[in-house]
Design a protein around this motif. Structure first.
Motif, mmCIF file in Angstrom:
data_model
loop_
_atom_site.group_PDB
_atom_site.id
_atom_site.type_symbol
_atom_site.label_atom_id
_atom_site.label_comp_id
_atom_site.label_asym_id
_atom_site.label_seq_id
_atom_site.Cartn_x
_atom_site.Cartn_y
_atom_site.Cartn_z
ATOM 1 N N UNK A 16 0.833 -1.206 0.000
ATOM 2 C CA UNK A 16 0.000 0.000 0.000
ATOM 3 C C UNK A 16 0.867 1.254 0.000
ATOM 4 N N UNK A 17 1.971 1.207 0.712
ATOM 5 C CA UNK A 17 2.879 2.359 0.724
ATOM 6 C C UNK A 17 3.493 2.628 -0.635
ATOM 7 N N UNK A 18 3.825 1.561 -1.358
ATOM 8 C CA UNK A 18 4.375 1.749 -2.702
ATOM 9 C C UNK A 18 3.331 2.311 -3.656
ATOM 10 N N UNK A 19 2.112 1.796 -3.581
ATOM 11 C CA UNK A 19 1.060 2.271 -4.486
ATOM 12 C C UNK A 19 0.702 3.717 -4.182
ATOM 13 N N UNK A 20 0.461 4.017 -2.917
ATOM 14 C CA UNK A 20 0.019 5.365 -2.545
ATOM 15 C C UNK A 20 1.195 6.337 -2.512
ATOM 16 N N UNK A 21 2.307 5.908 -1.992
ATOM 17 C CA UNK A 21 3.442 6.817 -1.819
ATOM 18 C C UNK A 21 4.247 7.061 -3.068
ATOM 19 N N UNK A 22 4.257 6.113 -3.998
ATOM 20 C CA UNK A 22 5.031 6.283 -5.224
ATOM 21 C C UNK A 22 4.150 6.259 -6.465
ATOM 22 N N UNK A 23 3.116 5.441 -6.470
ATOM 23 C CA UNK A 23 2.284 5.284 -7.650
ATOM 24 C C UNK A 23 1.426 6.495 -7.961
ATOM 25 N N UNK A 24 0.778 7.059 -6.965
ATOM 26 C CA UNK A 24 -0.092 8.211 -7.195
ATOM 27 C C UNK A 24 0.724 9.433 -7.631
ATOM 28 N N UNK A 25 1.838 9.777 -6.967
ATOM 29 C CA UNK A 25 2.640 10.892 -7.484
ATOM 30 C C UNK A 25 3.220 10.628 -8.875
ATOM 31 N N UNK A 26 3.570 9.390 -9.170
ATOM 32 C CA UNK A 26 4.083 9.067 -10.505
ATOM 33 C C UNK A 26 2.981 9.241 -11.551
#
Length: 96
Positions: A16-26
């Motif tokens: 979840x941290x990868x999706x929300x923390x990196x995926x949404x800004x990307x």
């Protein structure tokens, strides 16, 4: 399962941290890149004595094609949906 670490829960938090923390800004950055136009090459002026030189003038930014506009809008919609669902989740007490 370890005595101190629940590996399943740790994997869910990391995912979840990868999706929300990196995926949404990307995804937001991708939308901005899709909206960015390309600059036209500078015009050249030919002078008999010095050779070609750049003509000073305004920078022309072309409008992106329709497929890029649609892609950017879809990316922005996903980002806005993720932010809105996060706000609703937190306002509901942080649990489902």
């Amino acid at each position: 399962m370890n005595e101190y670490i629940e590996w399943g829960a740790l994997g869910q938090v990391v995912g979840a941290g990868l999706v929300v923390g990196a995926g949404i800004p990307a995804l937001f950055a991708l939308a901005l890149r899709l909206l960015a136009g390309t600059t036209a090459p500078p015009q050249e002026r030919h002078d008999a004595s010095t050779g070609p030189a750049e003509v000073p003038g305004p920078v022309v930014i072309a409008r992106p094609p329709l497929w890029r506009l649609v892609g950017a809008l879809l990316c922005f919609a996903v980002v806005i949906g993720a932010v809105a669902s996060g706000i609703v989740f937190l306002a509901a007490g942080g649990h489902s």
